[in-house]
Design a protein around this motif. Structure first.
Motif, PDB file in Angstrom:
ATOM      1  N   ARG A 129      41.822  48.355  31.719  1.00 32.83           N
ATOM      2  CA  ARG A 129      41.957  46.902  31.647  1.00 32.83           C
ATOM      3  C   ARG A 129      40.940  46.210  32.558  1.00 32.83           C
ATOM      4  O   ARG A 129      40.500  45.099  32.273  1.00 32.83           O
ATOM      5  N   VAL A 130      40.581  46.851  33.649  1.00 33.10           N
ATOM      6  CA  VAL A 130      39.614  46.266  34.578  1.00 33.10           C
ATOM      7  C   VAL A 130      38.253  46.160  33.909  1.00 33.10           C
ATOM      8  O   VAL A 130      37.523  45.188  34.111  1.00 33.10           O
ATOM      9  N   ARG A 131      37.923  47.131  33.087  1.00 35.26           N
ATOM     10  CA  ARG A 131      36.648  47.059  32.361  1.00 35.26           C
ATOM     11  C   ARG A 131      36.618  45.843  31.444  1.00 35.26           C
ATOM     12  O   ARG A 131      35.584  45.205  31.279  1.00 35.26           O
ATOM     13  N   GLU A 132      37.764  45.513  30.881  1.00 28.37           N
ATOM     14  CA  GLU A 132      37.834  44.365  29.977  1.00 28.37           C
ATOM     15  C   GLU A 132      37.734  43.042  30.748  1.00 28.37           C
ATOM     16  O   GLU A 132      36.968  42.146  30.390  1.00 28.37           O
ATOM     17  N   VAL A 133      38.499  42.921  31.861  1.00 23.42           N
ATOM     18  CA  VAL A 133      38.542  41.675  32.604  1.00 23.42           C
ATOM     19  C   VAL A 133      37.326  41.523  33.494  1.00 23.42           C
ATOM     20  O   VAL A 133      36.706  40.453  33.558  1.00 23.42           O
ATOM     21  N   TYR A 134      36.958  42.603  34.188  1.00 23.89           N
ATOM     22  CA  TYR A 134      35.889  42.537  35.194  1.00 23.89           C
ATOM     23  C   TYR A 134      34.514  42.598  34.567  1.00 23.89           C
ATOM     24  O   TYR A 134      33.613  41.842  34.926  1.00 23.89           O
ATOM     25  N   LEU A 135      34.372  43.500  33.597  1.00 21.30           N
ATOM     26  CA  LEU A 135      33.045  43.695  32.995  1.00 21.30           C
ATOM     27  C   LEU A 135      32.920  43.017  31.637  1.00 21.30           C
ATOM     28  O   LEU A 135      31.829  42.975  31.066  1.00 21.30           O
ATOM     29  N   VAL A 184      41.987  41.233  40.907  1.00 22.57           N
ATOM     30  CA  VAL A 184      41.159  40.982  39.735  1.00 22.57           C
ATOM     31  C   VAL A 184      41.449  39.578  39.227  1.00 22.57           C
ATOM     32  O   VAL A 184      42.605  39.251  38.910  1.00 22.57           O
ATOM     33  N   MET A 185      40.410  38.736  39.134  1.00 16.93           N
ATOM     34  CA  MET A 185      40.579  37.363  38.664  1.00 16.93           C
ATOM     35  C   MET A 185      40.036  37.203  37.255  1.00 16.93           C
ATOM     36  O   MET A 185      39.028  37.818  36.883  1.00 16.93           O
ATOM     37  N   GLU A 186      40.720  36.365  36.485  1.00 13.87           N
ATOM     38  CA  GLU A 186      40.283  36.019  35.133  1.00 13.87           C
ATOM     39  C   GLU A 186      40.638  34.560  34.887  1.00 13.87           C
ATOM     40  O   GLU A 186      41.790  34.154  35.063  1.00 13.87           O
ATOM     41  N   ASN A 187      39.632  33.761  34.533  1.00  8.39           N
ATOM     42  CA  ASN A 187      39.844  32.339  34.234  1.00  8.39           C
ATOM     43  C   ASN A 187      40.599  31.612  35.361  1.00  8.39           C
ATOM     44  O   ASN A 187      41.504  30.811  35.117  1.00  8.39           O
ATOM     45  N   VAL A 240      44.894  35.230  39.011  1.00 11.48           N
ATOM     46  CA  VAL A 240      44.976  36.656  39.329  1.00 11.48           C
ATOM     47  C   VAL A 240      45.519  37.385  38.111  1.00 11.48           C
ATOM     48  O   VAL A 240      46.674  37.171  37.703  1.00 11.48           O
ATOM     49  N   ALA A 241      44.674  38.241  37.525  1.00 11.76           N
ATOM     50  CA  ALA A 241      45.081  38.985  36.338  1.00 11.76           C
ATOM     51  C   ALA A 241      45.824  40.250  36.702  1.00 11.76           C
ATOM     52  O   ALA A 241      46.750  40.672  35.992  1.00 11.76           O
ATOM     53  N   MET A 242      45.427  40.889  37.809  1.00 12.93           N
ATOM     54  CA  MET A 242      46.098  42.096  38.280  1.00 12.93           C
ATOM     55  C   MET A 242      45.628  42.380  39.694  1.00 12.93           C
ATOM     56  O   MET A 242      44.632  41.814  40.165  1.00 12.93           O
ATOM     57  N   SER A 243      46.331  43.244  40.373  1.00  9.84           N
ATOM     58  CA  SER A 243      45.934  43.672  41.704  1.00  9.84           C
ATOM     59  C   SER A 243      46.472  45.069  41.927  1.00  9.84           C
ATOM     60  O   SER A 243      47.396  45.521  41.241  1.00  9.84           O
ATOM     61  N   GLY A 244      45.879  45.764  42.886  1.00  8.19           N
ATOM     62  CA  GLY A 244      46.313  47.122  43.180  1.00  8.19           C
ATOM     63  C   GLY A 244      45.327  47.790  44.097  1.00  8.19           C
ATOM     64  O   GLY A 244      44.384  47.162  44.608  1.00  8.19           O
ATOM     65  N   SER A 287      39.893  51.257  39.851  1.00  7.32           N
ATOM     66  CA  SER A 287      38.589  51.793  39.437  1.00  7.32           C
ATOM     67  C   SER A 287      38.702  52.666  38.197  1.00  7.32           C
ATOM     68  O   SER A 287      37.706  52.900  37.504  1.00  7.32           O
ATOM     69  N   HIS A 288      39.916  53.136  37.896  1.00  4.69           N
ATOM     70  CA  HIS A 288      40.131  53.978  36.715  1.00  4.69           C
ATOM     71  C   HIS A 288      40.952  53.269  35.640  1.00  4.69           C
ATOM     72  O   HIS A 288      41.348  53.894  34.649  1.00  4.69           O
ATOM     73  N   ASP A 289      41.196  51.983  35.801  1.00  2.00           N
ATOM     74  CA  ASP A 289      42.034  51.236  34.868  1.00  2.00           C
ATOM     75  C   ASP A 289      41.177  50.642  33.752  1.00  2.00           C
ATOM     76  O   ASP A 289      40.270  49.849  34.020  1.00  2.00           O
TER      77      ASP A 289
END
Length: 244
Positions: free
Chosen positions: A236-242, A216-219, A222-226, A232-234
């Motif tokens: 935080r991904v909704r915040e960074v990705y969407l 997952v990339m932000e600005n 790499v903001a997170m990975s897994g 898909s259930h995290d």
């Protein structure tokens, strides 16, 4: 069916990759790996640096820093036009087929770096088995195909290079949900065949369905990975990705 060079897959290692456009940092010292036979997605909101990462990997934009290796081979200094010779196939954003050439000639251009032999014919038949509509339209000009058919053609052309790693940039862009499902089915078949995949994609369902690991990339970082299942259930991904 073995489309591409899945029997010769090798680990992709990206280290300390940075990209600047003028004084603007688009990608900042990121690193990740794609293990042999693994399918990895790079996700993030618009402007996160995803496409710049792929273009820098392929040598299409200058890298401010970074090292690229496929197996034991250092590809850092390899020119974009030669990446295919080292086992990396690329499906660019926007497809970029040759509209004035037939479907079959577009596919055969994917094999330009190798001598023509029976293996080329066999591989062409495998592409047609993967995408039956392309066989039906093999003599039609690529510019006359629908967007979804052109995307299939772009993937087929990249597979004709017999890649060890297939890199795809936004393969679902502009496609209907039905065609997105068709592209997902193809990526899953390639993954099952053991071909390594690196995917940048805005469609979350396609990304999580086609990959087993995500970055997952932000600005530009790499903001997170897994695993794709975990992310898909995290929330935080909704915040960074969407951006929600």
């Amino acid at each position: 069916m073995k489309v591409g060079g899945a029997e010769k897959v090798q680990r992709l290692t990206v280290e300390d990759l940075s990209v600047h456009y003028g004084g603007v940092c688009a990608v900042s010292s990121i690193g990740f790996t794609v293990e042999p036979g693994e399918s990895v997605g790079i996700i993030g909101a618009n402007g996160a640096g995803k496409t710049s990462t792929l273009k820098a990997l392929m040598g299409l934009v200058p890298r401010s820093s970074g090292r690229i290796r496929l197996g034991d081979r250092d590809l850092t200094g390899v020119k974009a036009r030669d990446m295919v010779r080292h086992g990396i196939g690329y499906v660019p954003e926007g497809r970029h087929v040759f509209p004035g050439l037939s479907v079959e000639k577009n596919l055969l251009l994917g094999a330009y770096s190798r001598p023509w032999d029976k293996e080329t014919d066999r591989q062409l038949d495998e592409i047609y088995a993967l995408f039956p509509v392309l066989r039906e339209m093999r003599e039609r000009l690529a510019g006359a195909l629908s967007g979804g058919q052109q995307q299939m053609l772009a993937i087929g052309r990249a597979l004709m290079t017999r890649p060890r790693l297939l890199v795809l940039d936004e393969p679902s862009m502009g496609l209907s949900p039905k065609l997105v499902g068709s592209i997902l089915d193809v990526l899953l078949r390639l993954r099952e065949d053991g071909l390594s995949l690196l995917l940048v994609e805005q469609n979350a369902k396609l990304t999580f369905g086609a990959t087993n690991h995500c970055v997952v990339m932000e600005n530009g970082e790499v903001a997170m990975s897994g695993t794709s299942a975990e992310l898909s259930h995290d929330p935080r991904v909704r915040e960074v990705y969407l951006g929600l």
